[in-house]
Design an enzyme around this catalytic site. Structure first.
Site, PDB file in Angstrom:
ATOM      1  N   GLU A  93     -20.658  -5.263 -14.549  1.00  6.80           N
ATOM      2  CA  GLU A  93     -21.748  -5.846 -13.623  1.00  6.80           C
ATOM      3  C   GLU A  93     -23.292  -5.191 -14.035  1.00  6.80           C
ATOM      4  O   GLU A  93     -23.102  -4.069 -14.462  1.00  6.80           O
ATOM      5  CB  GLU A  93     -21.428  -5.672 -12.212  1.00  6.80           C
TER       6      GLU A  93
ATOM      7  N   ASP B 193       0.938  -1.208  -0.005  1.00  9.74           N
ATOM      8  CA  ASP B 193       0.045   0.022   0.206  1.00  9.74           C
ATOM      9  C   ASP B 193       0.929   1.333  -0.155  1.00  9.74           C
ATOM     10  O   ASP B 193       1.648   1.475   1.028  1.00  9.74           O
ATOM     11  CB  ASP B 193      -0.841  -0.106   1.253  1.00  9.74           C
TER      12      ASP B 193
ATOM     13  N   HIS C  90     -21.528  -9.531  -6.117  1.00 10.07           N
ATOM     14  CA  HIS C  90     -21.201  -8.308  -5.389  1.00 10.07           C
ATOM     15  C   HIS C  90     -22.029  -8.430  -4.013  1.00 10.07           C
ATOM     16  O   HIS C  90     -22.911  -7.499  -3.841  1.00 10.07           O
ATOM     17  CB  HIS C  90     -21.787  -7.375  -6.425  1.00 10.07           C
ATOM     18  N   LEU C  91     -21.603  -9.423  -3.426  1.00  7.07           N
ATOM     19  CA  LEU C  91     -22.437  -9.527  -2.014  1.00  7.07           C
ATOM     20  C   LEU C  91     -21.455  -9.039  -0.800  1.00  7.07           C
ATOM     21  O   LEU C  91     -21.721  -9.171   0.381  1.00  7.07           O
ATOM     22  CB  LEU C  91     -22.519 -11.044  -1.491  1.00  7.07           C
TER      23      LEU C  91
END
Length: 530
Positions: free
Chosen positions: A263, A173, A281-282
């Site tokens: 999507e 990161d 996409h849960l």
């Protein structure tokens, strides 16, 4: 008269009751968000609009929203709201950026377990009456190396859970400090090292130009043979076609995706492949997360409508009404200064030092600091706003230092931002002129007077004859128009810089042509939200 709110998408009854308990009149019409004609017909009656993802807040709808003061999105994504149009109408747009963090992190962990033990395929096989015990040989998570790409709020939670599973964690990161990595229990590494060493890789970064296809065909080829990959963050972070080929070859042992480049994902090169777990996409789909974001948005909207308090606003600083009139241009300047230093580095940021001089020193420094930090971090994360930026900076271990001083120069006041990355420092100062327009007045210790536009170009060169002519000839020859231009130098024959305000984004061919002249040490595009 009590303010009135329309809830146009499904929200929990508890959240709706919060409005009523706080003295806000509320109409709960959860189906009207799907009916744009009906919504346009009634929106003019409301001071607030509470939504999820079904309601589309367009410029056309906002034209009908004559009383609307605030839009509250229960969740983080605001793709369904035209924020510039809302800003133009003076409508605040709020979201709830941290309400589903635990839920999303848990889904990533669940996907990791699922792909490690081939749970979905084993379940389907057993439901079919088979007993293929030898077919589904899995691997343990214990003592495996997990590579976490993105160690922010959600990534940090994943690291914490992974450490509880006794996994070794590598974290990549650009905003993660060594101190924060140590606090999390992770080892901070560069991306190539993570790819080479990780047994599992999980992604927790936003989708930006820098992160798009961060797991490209090239980077997937750098991974350890037998790696398993999880993405519960954003579609577009992985080259799905390249991943499919790596799965077919056996180099990648398994993959679990909750998000896709397109999507709803009705087709994908990954569908139908063995040991590929896919979910629709849960990431935020738990009862607790949906309740949390609904309650938060109700509280935030009620606070604003009743007291004027602003929280988690995407298009307005958290300041009082009295401060806003005076501070508006200075907040804009602070954001520009942060955006400049943020766009000028590709290295991890360890500290941001902010100096307030003269009249600036007597303002709401929390709001100004937040504007600076949001500007710095937007280069890597466009979802950052003035409220979330300080929280994210703290999580990443970025040290923020503020200094104030009395008027010390020719300006009534100014702000100077110095960013520290490794052993390097970059600084820029700016002020607000009497016309209310922010200006850059010093870069790298060199005095300038630069008007700020949406598309700009920074160049650095040695102070020698012919640079300005070369710049003008090159830009002109490539059809690039300059709206404004300013330059400065440290000393005769020393370092010199120029800031050019362009009518369009700096094209890469133009940048390369300037560098090819041999006159410029550095050429960098800049973009500002003006």
């Amino acid at each position: 008269m009590a303010p009135k709110v329309l809830v146009s998408d499904k929200l929990s009854e508890t959240a709706v009751q919060i409005f009523r308990d706080r003295g806000v009149e509320v109409d709960y019409l959860p189906e009207v968000g799907k009916d744009k004609e009906k919504l346009a017909e009634i929106i003019g009656d409301y001071d607030g609009l509470a939504i999820r993802s079904a309601t589309k807040v367009t410029e056309k709808l906002l034209e009908k929203a004559t009383k609307l003061k605030v839009i509250g999105r229960a969740g983080i994504g605001v793709d369904n709201v035209e924020i510039p149009a809302a800003s133009k109408k003076g409508v605040i747009v709020m979201n709830t950026p941290f309400g589903n963090s635990v839920t999303t992190a848990e889904h990533a962990i669940a996907l990791m377990f699922a792909v490690a033990r081939q749970l979905p395929e084993a379940s389907v096989s057993t439901h079919a009456g088979k007993w293929e015990k030898n077919r589904f040989m899995g691997v343990e998570l214990f003592n495996k190396t997990l590579g976490v790409i993105g160690a922010g709020n959600i990534g940090g939670i994943v690291i914490d859970r992974a450490r509880g599973l006794h996994m070794k964690v590598l974290a990549y990161d650009p905003f993660l400090s060594e101190e924060r990595a140590t606090e999390l229990g992770a080892t901070k590494v560069e991306l190539d090292e993570l790819l080479a060493k990780a047994d599992f890789i999980t992604l927790h970064v936003p989708l930006t130009e820098k992160t798009r296809n961060i797991l490209s065909a090239e980077n997937l080829a750098k991974t350890k043979k037998g790696v398993r990959i999880v993405n519960a963050a954003r579609g577009g972070l992985i080259d799905e076609a390249a991943l499919a080929e790596m799965l077919k070859s056996g180099h990648v042992a398994g993959a679990a995706l909750d998000v896709f480049a397109t999507e709803p994902a009705t087709e994908s090169p990954l569908f139908g492949l063995p040991n590929v777990v896919v979910t629709p996409h849960l990431g935020a789909s738990t009862t607790e997360a949906q309740e949390n974001v609904a309650l938060q948005v109700a509280e935030q909207m009620a606070d604003y409508l009743l007291t004027g308090a602003v929280q988690n606003a995407l298009n307005m600083p958290s300041v009082t009404a009295e401060e806003a009139a005076v501070m508006g241009p200075w907040i804009k300047l602070a954001g520009h200064l942060g955006a400049f230093v943020g766009q000028m580095t590709d290295e991890p940021i360890t500290a941001v030092n902010i100096l307030y001089d003269g009249v600036a020193s007597g303002m709401n420094l929390n709001a100004l600091n937040a504007a600076v930090i949001a500007g710095v971090m937007k280069a890597a994360n466009p979802d950052v706003n003035m409220v979330s930026a300080p929280v994210i900076a703290k999580e990443r271990g970025i040290h923020i230092a503020t200094t104030t001083q009395d008027k010390s120069g020719v300006y009534d006041g100014y702000i100077k931002v110095t960013m520290v990355s490794g052993d390097r420092e970059r600084s820029i100062a700016g002020t607000v002129f009497s016309d209310g327009k922010p200006r850059f007045i010093q870069i790298r210790g060199i005095n300038v007077d630069a008007e700020i536009g949406e598309h700009m170009m920074y160049t650095r060169n040695k102070d020698v004859p012919g640079v300005i002519g070369t710049l003008g000839m090159t830009l002109g020859g490539l059809g690039v128009n300059m709206a404004n231009f300013t330059l400065g130098r440290a000393a005769n024959g020393g370092d010199a810089i120029a800031i050019t305000y362009l009518d369009e984004p700096l094209r890469d061919d133009v940048r390369q042509a300037l560098l090819a002249t041999g006159k410029f040490i550095q050429v960098r595009p800049l973009r500002f939200e003006v």
